[in-house]
Design a protein around this motif. Structure first.
Motif, PDB file in Angstrom:
ATOM      1  N   LYS A 279     -25.214  14.128 -71.766  1.00  0.00           N
ATOM      2  CA  LYS A 279     -25.239  13.463 -70.373  1.00  0.00           C
ATOM      3  C   LYS A 279     -25.362  14.328 -69.472  1.00  0.00           C
ATOM      4  O   LYS A 279     -24.557  15.437 -69.606  1.00  0.00           O
ATOM      5  CB  LYS A 279     -24.009  12.671 -70.077  1.00  0.00           C
ATOM      6  N   THR A 280     -26.471  14.217 -68.438  1.00  0.00           N
ATOM      7  CA  THR A 280     -26.567  15.164 -67.172  1.00  0.00           C
ATOM      8  C   THR A 280     -26.418  14.518 -65.927  1.00  0.00           C
ATOM      9  O   THR A 280     -27.033  13.648 -65.626  1.00  0.00           O
ATOM     10  CB  THR A 280     -27.850  15.996 -67.260  1.00  0.00           C
ATOM     11  N   VAL A 281     -25.155  14.927 -65.220  1.00  0.00           N
ATOM     12  CA  VAL A 281     -24.769  14.168 -64.095  1.00  0.00           C
ATOM     13  C   VAL A 281     -25.095  15.040 -62.821  1.00  0.00           C
ATOM     14  O   VAL A 281     -24.750  16.288 -62.519  1.00  0.00           O
ATOM     15  CB  VAL A 281     -23.455  13.520 -64.003  1.00  0.00           C
ATOM     16  N   VAL A 282     -25.903  14.545 -61.893  1.00  0.00           N
ATOM     17  CA  VAL A 282     -26.346  15.517 -60.802  1.00  0.00           C
ATOM     18  C   VAL A 282     -25.730  15.087 -59.609  1.00  0.00           C
ATOM     19  O   VAL A 282     -25.617  13.589 -59.155  1.00  0.00           O
ATOM     20  CB  VAL A 282     -27.914  15.490 -60.630  1.00  0.00           C
ATOM     21  N   LYS A 283     -24.974  15.612 -58.905  1.00  0.00           N
ATOM     22  CA  LYS A 283     -24.174  15.531 -57.638  1.00  0.00           C
ATOM     23  C   LYS A 283     -24.858  16.267 -56.688  1.00  0.00           C
ATOM     24  O   LYS A 283     -25.070  17.464 -56.656  1.00  0.00           O
ATOM     25  CB  LYS A 283     -22.723  15.629 -57.885  1.00  0.00           C
ATOM     26  N   ASP A 288     -18.354  23.718 -46.866  1.00  0.00           N
ATOM     27  CA  ASP A 288     -18.492  24.386 -45.751  1.00  0.00           C
ATOM     28  C   ASP A 288     -19.788  23.824 -44.918  1.00  0.00           C
ATOM     29  O   ASP A 288     -20.552  24.329 -44.248  1.00  0.00           O
ATOM     30  CB  ASP A 288     -18.775  25.879 -45.513  1.00  0.00           C
ATOM     31  N   GLY A 289     -19.939  22.258 -44.993  1.00  0.00           N
ATOM     32  CA  GLY A 289     -21.054  21.761 -44.530  1.00  0.00           C
ATOM     33  C   GLY A 289     -22.328  21.829 -45.046  1.00  0.00           C
ATOM     34  O   GLY A 289     -23.269  21.261 -44.760  1.00  0.00           O
ATOM     35  N   GLU A 290     -22.664  22.676 -46.140  1.00  0.00           N
ATOM     36  CA  GLU A 290     -24.112  22.978 -46.615  1.00  0.00           C
ATOM     37  C   GLU A 290     -24.013  22.063 -48.001  1.00  0.00           C
ATOM     38  O   GLU A 290     -22.862  22.215 -48.575  1.00  0.00           O
ATOM     39  CB  GLU A 290     -24.195  24.266 -46.967  1.00  0.00           C
ATOM     40  N   SER A 291     -25.070  21.564 -48.036  1.00  0.00           N
ATOM     41  CA  SER A 291     -24.949  20.532 -49.245  1.00  0.00           C
ATOM     42  C   SER A 291     -26.235  21.159 -50.329  1.00  0.00           C
ATOM     43  O   SER A 291     -26.900  21.748 -49.975  1.00  0.00           O
ATOM     44  CB  SER A 291     -25.338  19.177 -49.134  1.00  0.00           C
ATOM     45  N   ARG A 292     -25.985  21.122 -51.587  1.00  0.00           N
ATOM     46  CA  ARG A 292     -26.888  21.692 -52.573  1.00  0.00           C
ATOM     47  C   ARG A 292     -26.604  20.625 -53.970  1.00  0.00           C
ATOM     48  O   ARG A 292     -25.500  19.964 -54.139  1.00  0.00           O
ATOM     49  CB  ARG A 292     -26.450  23.000 -53.073  1.00  0.00           C
ATOM     50  N   LEU A 293     -27.567  20.763 -54.680  1.00  0.00           N
ATOM     51  CA  LEU A 293     -27.782  19.676 -55.771  1.00  0.00           C
ATOM     52  C   LEU A 293     -27.090  20.668 -57.054  1.00  0.00           C
ATOM     53  O   LEU A 293     -27.472  21.821 -57.030  1.00  0.00           O
ATOM     54  CB  LEU A 293     -28.933  19.275 -56.408  1.00  0.00           C
ATOM     55  N   VAL A 294     -26.095  19.995 -57.804  1.00  0.00           N
ATOM     56  CA  VAL A 294     -25.620  20.604 -58.819  1.00  0.00           C
ATOM     57  C   VAL A 294     -25.656  19.475 -60.052  1.00  0.00           C
ATOM     58  O   VAL A 294     -25.379  18.439 -59.918  1.00  0.00           O
ATOM     59  CB  VAL A 294     -24.210  21.012 -58.589  1.00  0.00           C
ATOM     60  N   ALA A 295     -25.832  20.117 -61.082  1.00  0.00           N
ATOM     61  CA  ALA A 295     -25.820  19.442 -62.494  1.00  0.00           C
ATOM     62  C   ALA A 295     -24.647  19.436 -63.268  1.00  0.00           C
ATOM     63  O   ALA A 295     -24.156  20.527 -63.443  1.00  0.00           O
ATOM     64  CB  ALA A 295     -27.153  19.683 -63.211  1.00  0.00           C
ATOM     65  N   PHE A 296     -24.037  18.711 -63.832  1.00  0.00           N
ATOM     66  CA  PHE A 296     -22.935  18.608 -64.706  1.00  0.00           C
ATOM     67  C   PHE A 296     -23.215  17.863 -65.959  1.00  0.00           C
ATOM     68  O   PHE A 296     -23.773  16.758 -65.944  1.00  0.00           O
ATOM     69  CB  PHE A 296     -21.527  17.814 -63.976  1.00  0.00           C
ATOM     70  N   VAL A 297     -23.018  18.704 -67.033  1.00  0.00           N
ATOM     71  CA  VAL A 297     -23.556  18.494 -68.360  1.00  0.00           C
ATOM     72  C   VAL A 297     -22.569  18.196 -69.266  1.00  0.00           C
ATOM     73  O   VAL A 297     -21.286  18.873 -69.347  1.00  0.00           O
ATOM     74  CB  VAL A 297     -24.526  19.442 -68.911  1.00  0.00           C
ATOM     75  N   ASP A 317     -16.529  18.657 -51.298  1.00  0.00           N
ATOM     76  CA  ASP A 317     -16.698  17.215 -51.635  1.00  0.00           C
ATOM     77  C   ASP A 317     -18.119  17.066 -52.509  1.00  0.00           C
ATOM     78  O   ASP A 317     -18.732  17.906 -52.672  1.00  0.00           O
ATOM     79  CB  ASP A 317     -17.380  16.730 -50.185  1.00  0.00           C
ATOM     80  N   LEU A 318     -17.857  16.343 -53.228  1.00  0.00           N
ATOM     81  CA  LEU A 318     -18.877  15.850 -54.145  1.00  0.00           C
ATOM     82  C   LEU A 318     -19.504  14.322 -53.888  1.00  0.00           C
ATOM     83  O   LEU A 318     -19.018  13.501 -53.863  1.00  0.00           O
ATOM     84  CB  LEU A 318     -18.695  15.584 -55.781  1.00  0.00           C
ATOM     85  N   ILE A 319     -20.885  14.206 -53.929  1.00  0.00           N
ATOM     86  CA  ILE A 319     -21.551  12.741 -53.470  1.00  0.00           C
ATOM     87  C   ILE A 319     -22.376  12.481 -54.339  1.00  0.00           C
ATOM     88  O   ILE A 319     -23.062  13.449 -54.985  1.00  0.00           O
ATOM     89  CB  ILE A 319     -22.030  12.772 -52.147  1.00  0.00           C
ATOM     90  N   ASP A 320     -22.510  11.209 -54.885  1.00  0.00           N
ATOM     91  CA  ASP A 320     -23.623  11.057 -55.687  1.00  0.00           C
ATOM     92  C   ASP A 320     -25.060  11.197 -55.108  1.00  0.00           C
ATOM     93  O   ASP A 320     -25.259  10.915 -53.925  1.00  0.00           O
ATOM     94  CB  ASP A 320     -23.547   9.336 -56.336  1.00  0.00           C
ATOM     95  N   LEU A 341     -33.683  23.602 -65.816  1.00  0.00           N
ATOM     96  CA  LEU A 341     -33.415  22.320 -64.974  1.00  0.00           C
ATOM     97  C   LEU A 341     -33.769  23.016 -63.591  1.00  0.00           C
ATOM     98  O   LEU A 341     -34.343  21.970 -62.447  1.00  0.00           O
ATOM     99  CB  LEU A 341     -32.058  21.968 -64.938  1.00  0.00           C
ATOM    100  N   GLY A 342     -33.478  24.085 -63.054  1.00  0.00           N
ATOM    101  CA  GLY A 342     -34.023  24.546 -61.889  1.00  0.00           C
ATOM    102  C   GLY A 342     -32.877  24.479 -60.857  1.00  0.00           C
ATOM    103  O   GLY A 342     -33.004  24.729 -59.376  1.00  0.00           O
ATOM    104  N   ILE A 343     -31.790  23.857 -61.132  1.00  0.00           N
ATOM    105  CA  ILE A 343     -30.638  23.848 -60.153  1.00  0.00           C
ATOM    106  C   ILE A 343     -29.385  24.133 -60.897  1.00  0.00           C
ATOM    107  O   ILE A 343     -29.459  24.339 -62.191  1.00  0.00           O
ATOM    108  CB  ILE A 343     -30.247  22.364 -59.402  1.00  0.00           C
ATOM    109  N   GLU A 344     -28.396  24.812 -59.920  1.00  0.00           N
ATOM    110  CA  GLU A 344     -26.999  25.021 -60.345  1.00  0.00           C
ATOM    111  C   GLU A 344     -26.592  24.117 -61.395  1.00  0.00           C
ATOM    112  O   GLU A 344     -26.541  23.008 -61.471  1.00  0.00           O
ATOM    113  CB  GLU A 344     -25.966  25.149 -59.377  1.00  0.00           C
ATOM    114  N   THR A 345     -25.979  24.585 -62.688  1.00  0.00           N
ATOM    115  CA  THR A 345     -25.884  23.973 -63.714  1.00  0.00           C
ATOM    116  C   THR A 345     -24.360  24.198 -64.483  1.00  0.00           C
ATOM    117  O   THR A 345     -24.204  25.402 -64.581  1.00  0.00           O
ATOM    118  CB  THR A 345     -26.788  24.087 -64.904  1.00  0.00           C
ATOM    119  N   VAL A 346     -23.759  23.169 -64.525  1.00  0.00           N
ATOM    120  CA  VAL A 346     -22.281  23.526 -65.113  1.00  0.00           C
ATOM    121  C   VAL A 346     -22.271  22.719 -66.381  1.00  0.00           C
ATOM    122  O   VAL A 346     -22.581  21.483 -66.425  1.00  0.00           O
ATOM    123  CB  VAL A 346     -21.156  23.185 -64.095  1.00  0.00           C
TER     124      VAL A 346
END
Length: 563
Positions: A279-283, A288-297, A317-320, A341-346
């Motif tokens: 399952k790969t959940v992207v949030k 500090d006000g900057e947003s980025r996409l992160v994948a949780f596996v 903060d994490l937002i869908d 994937l090309g984005i930060e992955t945990v």
RNA sequence: CGGAGUGUAGCGCAGCCUGGUUAGCGCACCUGGUUUGGGACCAGGGGGUCGGAGGUUCGAAUCCUCUCACUCCGACCA
């Protein structure tokens, strides 16, 4: 206290907006009064209960060697800038300016102020350790206050801070505070659990919460049926789920899987246990006000624990993420996978070393089977999954289950989280400046008022515990217009007071039924009925807990109250 | 902030859709009387800028616009 001299505005009507039992009862029984969203007045009875709770806390803390102080409720915003929390705390901080345009905040917690206090007065390791606390009003501009005293904006909190020359001593104090808190909650007559917790916005490492068990609690606690293990679901861990008996076997290959997007569908399509479906959940992570996409596996059989996820990427903060945002990053909802994937992955710990599973191919209508996690960097693996009921205890292997709790106390090991940025240092044995090692310890005092009732009430009203009750005894004079009865009531009242029993004497010229209803609603531990039998020297004692009544001789009253 | 709703006497509500005497009801309160072991009864009484501002109208609690507050669900959070 005579009922005729005290303000207790009880009502028959159930307040329209109250949901929780404690909220309804406290309003109906005249303990609190609503003022504004999340703000309540304490009426005489409420104030008495709060003072009782406060005194228990103070006595135990003082016994443990803590010092009570009182800090300014209004605190300069500059202190908050220095610690970096002005933005992190966000709009929950109520900010305002004085006539000279200086910025202030109403204190929601007082780490900054306390560190500043100690910084200005402690220079040497010889002055350490020190544990300072206050029992003072806090203000947090909650997004949505609710549940009466349970989640107000203005509330009374005990907050304590300890300062140490080294980590060992801080750990020692942390343990002492855990013991002290246990004494406090035990004395208050509460059924509670100490649980492993997440540290939240205050920051720090080790952290334990004191949870009052109640169905209406907002927190989910994971407990073991065999040992003492208990943790907030936000922090709880479990033994890895057992591998399915049937291992998955497949060569690495790309499969066309049109319309197969959910874990259940993939599992069904390949006839494979969800354990092997990834399952790969992207949030969207905000820091500090900057947003980025992160994948949780995670494994398909697990669910993402949002607080763990938040901590794993050090975000505020994490937002869908929306489908559009996924598309902009070149991802396809339903077919996201961790490979290339090309984005930060945990990745959840349970997938470490996994050699064969199914992942999304990052391409519409395709999955990869036989995928391996062996190539990922060890640092990418973290604990992300939420413990589920039925999982195995990390300590003893027993079965874990959920219960609900009200967070009434929280203790943290802060280390130098605040002392360092605020440059609060002391000189050690070698004359070197070192930041204080700190611990912080909180108890929600006004919340405890509500928590006692959440745990102790029936449909008729409150049932205060002995240590919290506004009065220990509540005398009901069946007919106060009868001079003889009124006089006998006075006699019992005087006798109890002379023996140090806090007593409420209902001397109102109301009928018996109305007085009994109020006794049950207010909920003092014992009701004493001075009625028809009193002329022959008989009175009745009602136990509020079970409403059992016994008739006794008037002169035996002290024995029955355990004096 | 997104969604829903509510503001009429201290509390709980009706009236509003379909504008028209003096805005009602229950609880609570005050006075007198009767009653007194499970929220009494009879009689009399006080209490309202109908959340606020503006508008439409001969006339607004009622229709329109704006605004404020509170509550509930969600996100969030001791």
């Amino acid at each position: 206290m005579r009922y005729s001299h005290i303000l207790i505005p009880t009502t028959k009507e159930i307040p329209k907006d109250a949901v929780l039992p404690s909220h309804k009862m406290l309003l109906r029984a005249g303990f609190i009064q609503h003022v504004s969203s999340g703000i309540y007045n304490l009426l005489p009875l409420g104030k008495m209960v709060q003072d009782n709770i406060r005194n228990v806390i103070k006595e135990e803390l003082d016994k443990a060697g803590c010092n009570e102080v009182q800090l300014g409720f209004v605190t300069p915003a500059s202190l908050w800038e220095k610690s970096g929390r002005l933005n992190k705390y966000g709009r929950e901080l109520l900010r305002f300016e004085d006539r000279k345009d200086n910025e202030f905040v109403l204190g929601p917690t007082h780490e900054e102020m306390m560190v500043n206090l100690v910084k200005q007065s402690v220079r040497s390791y010889k002055q350490l350790p020190i544990n300072l606390y206050q029992i003072n009003t806090k203000f947090r501009d909650e997004i949505r206050p609710r549940f009466g005293l349970m989640r107000g904006r203005e509330f009374l909190m005990k907050d304590g801070y300890s300062f140490h020359a080294n980590r060992e001593d801080m750990n020692r104090e942390f343990d002492l505070m855990e013991q002290t808190y246990k004494k406090i909650f035990t004395r208050l007559g509460l059924d509670f659990r100490v649980v492993e917790a997440d540290s939240g916005a205050i920051g720090g490492s080790g952290s334990k919460e004191f949870m009052v068990l109640a169905d209406s609690g907002e927190d989910t606690i994971v407990t073991c049926d065999k040992c003492e293990y208990a943790a907030n679901v936000e922090a709880a861990t479990a033994k890895p789920k057992p591998r399915p008996r049937e291992e998955m076997e497949a060569e690495f290959a790309k499969f066309k899987t049109p319309g197969v997007t959910t874990i259940e569908e993939v599992s069904e399509f390949f006839k494979v246990d969800p354990y092997f479906v990834v399952k790969t959940v992207v949030k969207k992570a905000i820091t500090d006000g900057e947003s980025r996409l992160v994948a949780f596996v995670l494994r398909g059989c697990d669910t993402l624990q949002e607080v763990k996820a938040l901590n794993a990427v050090d975000a505020d903060d994490l937002i869908d993420a929306s489908e559009q945002e996924l598309a902009d990053a070149g991802l396809v909802a339903g077919y996201v996978g961790p490979l290339e994937l090309g984005i930060e992955t945990v990745i959840d710990n349970s997938l470490e070393g996994e050699k064969c599973c199914i992942v999304g191919a990052n391409e519409t209508d395709y999955h990869l089977v036989g995928a391996s996690f062996e190539s990922f960097d060890k640092a990418q693996f973290k604990d992300l999954s939420e413990v589920q009921e039925g999982d195995s205890c990390p300590c003893c292997g027993g079965t874990l289950g959920y219960t609900k709790g009200i967070e009434a106390g929280h203790i943290f090991k802060l280390q130098d989280r605040y002392s360092k940025p605020l440059e609060a240092t002391f000189l050690d044995e070698n004359g070197k400046a070192k930041p204080f090692e700190m611990g912080t310890y909180g108890i929600g005092v006004s919340r405890l008022i509500a928590a006692v009732i959440e745990q102790n009430h029936d449909e008729k009203g409150c049932k205060w515990t002995k240590a919290s009750a506004p009065f220990e005894a509540h005398i009901i004079v069946a007919n106060s217009k009868d001079d003889q009865l009124a006089k006998l009531g006075d006699e019992v009242y005087d006798k109890l007071r002379e023996n140090g029993i806090e007593t409420l004497l209902d001397d109102r010229k109301d009928r018996f039924g109305a007085k009994m209803k109020d006794f049950e609603l207010i909920g003092c531990p014992y009701g004493i009925i001075v009625g028809k039998g009193a002329l022959e020297g008989k009175i009745e004692v009602v136990n509020r807990d079970n409403l059992d009544k016994i008739e006794i001789d008037m002169h035996e009253i002290l024995n029955h109250l355990g004096v």
